[in-house]
Design a protein around this motif. Sequence first.
Motif, PDB file in Angstrom:
ATOM      1  N   ARG A 198     -52.594 -87.075   4.368  1.00 37.50           N
ATOM      2  CA  ARG A 198     -51.548 -87.798   5.103  1.00 37.50           C
ATOM      3  C   ARG A 198     -50.281 -87.816   4.265  1.00 37.50           C
ATOM      4  N   VAL A 199     -49.179 -87.408   4.880  1.00 37.49           N
ATOM      5  CA  VAL A 199     -47.907 -87.372   4.173  1.00 37.49           C
ATOM      6  C   VAL A 199     -46.827 -88.048   5.018  1.00 37.49           C
ATOM      7  N   LYS A 200     -45.953 -88.780   4.344  1.00 35.80           N
ATOM      8  CA  LYS A 200     -44.841 -89.425   5.020  1.00 35.80           C
ATOM      9  C   LYS A 200     -43.557 -89.084   4.279  1.00 35.80           C
ATOM     10  N   THR A 201     -42.542 -88.678   5.007  1.00 37.61           N
ATOM     11  CA  THR A 201     -41.269 -88.274   4.396  1.00 37.61           C
ATOM     12  C   THR A 201     -40.115 -89.012   5.066  1.00 37.61           C
ATOM     13  N   THR A 202     -38.904 -88.774   4.533  1.00 39.61           N
ATOM     14  CA  THR A 202     -37.718 -89.406   5.119  1.00 39.61           C
ATOM     15  C   THR A 202     -37.287 -88.729   6.411  1.00 39.61           C
ATOM     16  N   ASP A 203     -37.794 -87.525   6.687  1.00 37.07           N
ATOM     17  CA  ASP A 203     -37.429 -86.782   7.895  1.00 37.07           C
ATOM     18  C   ASP A 203     -38.692 -86.186   8.517  1.00 37.07           C
ATOM     19  N   PRO A 204     -39.479 -86.992   9.236  1.00 39.58           N
ATOM     20  CA  PRO A 204     -40.760 -86.518   9.770  1.00 39.58           C
ATOM     21  C   PRO A 204     -40.641 -85.306  10.685  1.00 39.58           C
ATOM     22  N   THR A 205     -39.594 -85.259  11.494  1.00 38.24           N
ATOM     23  CA  THR A 205     -39.449 -84.144  12.438  1.00 38.24           C
ATOM     24  C   THR A 205     -39.281 -82.824  11.704  1.00 38.24           C
ATOM     25  N   ARG A 206     -38.383 -82.802  10.717  1.00 42.27           N
ATOM     26  CA  ARG A 206     -38.153 -81.586   9.937  1.00 42.27           C
ATOM     27  C   ARG A 206     -39.392 -81.238   9.107  1.00 42.27           C
ATOM     28  N   SER A 207     -40.022 -82.243   8.540  1.00 41.77           N
ATOM     29  CA  SER A 207     -41.209 -82.005   7.714  1.00 41.77           C
ATOM     30  C   SER A 207     -42.334 -81.388   8.535  1.00 41.77           C
ATOM     31  N   LEU A 208     -42.508 -81.885   9.756  1.00 44.14           N
ATOM     32  CA  LEU A 208     -43.556 -81.336  10.620  1.00 44.14           C
ATOM     33  C   LEU A 208     -43.287 -79.874  10.929  1.00 44.14           C
ATOM     34  N   ALA A 209     -42.042 -79.539  11.205  1.00 44.82           N
ATOM     35  CA  ALA A 209     -41.688 -78.151  11.506  1.00 44.82           C
ATOM     36  C   ALA A 209     -41.972 -77.248  10.313  1.00 44.82           C
ATOM     37  N   VAL A 210     -41.641 -77.725   9.112  1.00 45.41           N
ATOM     38  CA  VAL A 210     -41.871 -76.939   7.897  1.00 45.41           C
ATOM     39  C   VAL A 210     -43.365 -76.728   7.678  1.00 45.41           C
ATOM     40  N   LEU A 211     -44.132 -77.798   7.820  1.00 47.72           N
ATOM     41  CA  LEU A 211     -45.571 -77.713   7.581  1.00 47.72           C
ATOM     42  C   LEU A 211     -46.246 -76.790   8.598  1.00 47.72           C
ATOM     43  N   GLU A 212     -45.848 -76.881   9.852  1.00 47.80           N
ATOM     44  CA  GLU A 212     -46.438 -76.023  10.881  1.00 47.80           C
ATOM     45  C   GLU A 212     -46.149 -74.552  10.614  1.00 47.80           C
ATOM     46  N   GLU A 213     -44.973 -74.289  10.048  1.00 46.29           N
ATOM     47  CA  GLU A 213     -44.598 -72.905   9.751  1.00 46.29           C
ATOM     48  C   GLU A 213     -45.329 -72.386   8.519  1.00 46.29           C
ATOM     49  N   ARG A 214     -45.394 -73.206   7.475  1.00 46.82           N
ATOM     50  CA  ARG A 214     -45.943 -72.754   6.202  1.00 46.82           C
ATOM     51  C   ARG A 214     -47.458 -72.898   6.095  1.00 46.82           C
ATOM     52  N   LEU A 215     -48.044 -73.792   6.896  1.00 52.74           N
ATOM     53  CA  LEU A 215     -49.489 -74.024   6.827  1.00 52.74           C
ATOM     54  C   LEU A 215     -50.126 -73.666   8.170  1.00 52.74           C
ATOM     55  N   ALA A 216     -49.912 -72.444   8.572  1.00 53.94           N
ATOM     56  CA  ALA A 216     -50.459 -71.972   9.849  1.00 53.94           C
ATOM     57  C   ALA A 216     -51.983 -72.090   9.851  1.00 53.94           C
ATOM     58  N   GLY A 217     -52.517 -72.501  10.976  1.00 49.13           N
ATOM     59  CA  GLY A 217     -53.966 -72.647  11.098  1.00 49.13           C
ATOM     60  C   GLY A 217     -54.454 -74.064  10.874  1.00 49.13           C
ATOM     61  N   MET A 218     -53.599 -74.920  10.306  1.00 48.72           N
ATOM     62  CA  MET A 218     -53.973 -76.316  10.132  1.00 48.72           C
ATOM     63  C   MET A 218     -53.749 -77.099  11.427  1.00 48.72           C
ATOM     64  N   THR A 219     -54.342 -78.269  11.508  1.00 45.41           N
ATOM     65  CA  THR A 219     -54.141 -79.157  12.653  1.00 45.41           C
ATOM     66  C   THR A 219     -53.317 -80.350  12.194  1.00 45.41           C
ATOM     67  N   PHE A 220     -52.305 -80.705  12.988  1.00 40.39           N
ATOM     68  CA  PHE A 220     -51.373 -81.767  12.603  1.00 40.39           C
ATOM     69  C   PHE A 220     -51.386 -82.877  13.646  1.00 40.39           C
ATOM     70  N   ARG A 221     -51.301 -84.126  13.142  1.00 39.79           N
ATOM     71  CA  ARG A 221     -51.182 -85.282  14.024  1.00 39.79           C
ATOM     72  C   ARG A 221     -50.122 -86.219  13.469  1.00 39.79           C
ATOM     73  N   VAL A 222     -49.163 -86.588  14.320  1.00 35.82           N
ATOM     74  CA  VAL A 222     -48.094 -87.498  13.903  1.00 35.82           C
ATOM     75  C   VAL A 222     -48.471 -88.909  14.322  1.00 35.82           C
ATOM     76  N   GLU A 223     -48.497 -89.828  13.360  1.00 37.70           N
ATOM     77  CA  GLU A 223     -48.856 -91.207  13.636  1.00 37.70           C
ATOM     78  C   GLU A 223     -47.624 -92.027  13.998  1.00 37.70           C
ATOM     79  N   PRO A 224     -47.818 -93.216  14.587  1.00 39.68           N
ATOM     80  CA  PRO A 224     -46.678 -94.018  15.066  1.00 39.68           C
ATOM     81  C   PRO A 224     -45.615 -94.320  14.007  1.00 39.68           C
ATOM     82  N   ASP A 225     -46.017 -94.458  12.736  1.00 40.12           N
ATOM     83  CA  ASP A 225     -45.035 -94.761  11.686  1.00 40.12           C
ATOM     84  C   ASP A 225     -44.361 -93.514  11.126  1.00 40.12           C
TER      85      ASP A 225
END
Length: 333
Positions: A230-257
């Motif tokens: 679980r990771v939390k950053t100052t820019d969740p939207t950008r971080s999610l895009a980066v992770l999806e691009e660089r960690l292909a094949g992983m599963t991602f879930r964004v929590e309410p916070d």
Amino acid sequence: MNVIELHDLSKVYGGTRAVDHLDMHVVQGDIYGFVGKNGAGKSTTMKIVSGLSTPTSGTVKIFGSEMPRGGLSSAFSRIGTLIEQPGILPNFSARENLMMKALSIGVAHAAAQCTDLLKLVGLDPASTRKAKKLSLGMKQRLGVALALVGSPDLLLLDEPFNGIDPEETRALRQALVQLNHERGVTIVISSHVLDQLNRMANRFGVISAGRMVREFTEDDLHAACGSSVRVKTTDPTRSLAVLEERLAGMTFRVEPDGGIVITGGNGSRPARAAFGGAASDASTTGAPAPETVSRVLAEAGQTILELTVLERDIEEYFVELMGGADGAATRGR
């Protein structure tokens, strides 16, 4: 092929509903872990499958054929059972117990089969010790051997690890796995010894108050209980895009916070987690190592506020499915 297929099965004793509209599916070749608290209905279900009890309602299919209610079927001869207590004659040796059953049901080459079965469960075929002098663990193994007389295709074992020490438990577990792998016997085991089931079973069914809560595979179990990051950053939207691009094949879930939970992809096989905690190294469960997540985000200029490895205890998962310590009142078995 489903060796056991139960649909809308119910069994009522007086005013007690021991089995309540139960559905159950056991695939040929399974080692099926049947899990539930005392009184959940495990023993009653197994008695119905083996023909020792008649259901109040519902459908029972064994080896693809629907069982007549209250009648006999040739399918029952293909089932070996050890339910509640092994039926042992105390004043005869283990070999004599096996031979009497083998001869009574007309087993060909009875002596050779009895010797083979005693070796399989770790008992001495030459011993003349009376069964009443055997340890509890040895009696349990003798019970398994008795269930195997006649070379059944389906083995139903009700709490076979009860009251036996770790060494005997291990020996019995290894014998059952060998039986499944080498002879193709489908095995259904009800047990409270969850870590032993976790070492054996490839499919599970959890029952509570007579109802099937959930059926799932070994992979489903470890996917549910394996580690994630679980990771939390100052820019969740950008971080999610980066992770999806660089960690292909992983599963991602964004929590309410805004926290992002990363687990292994659908095709990955999590590591076998130990009871008392999931596997501590997330990288071995299909999820990325926390160091990898940190590096990917740092290279993209993302500021990390939180980075943790999440684990789920397998035993807690089963207890949760069974209704927890304060769940519904237990019912008759």
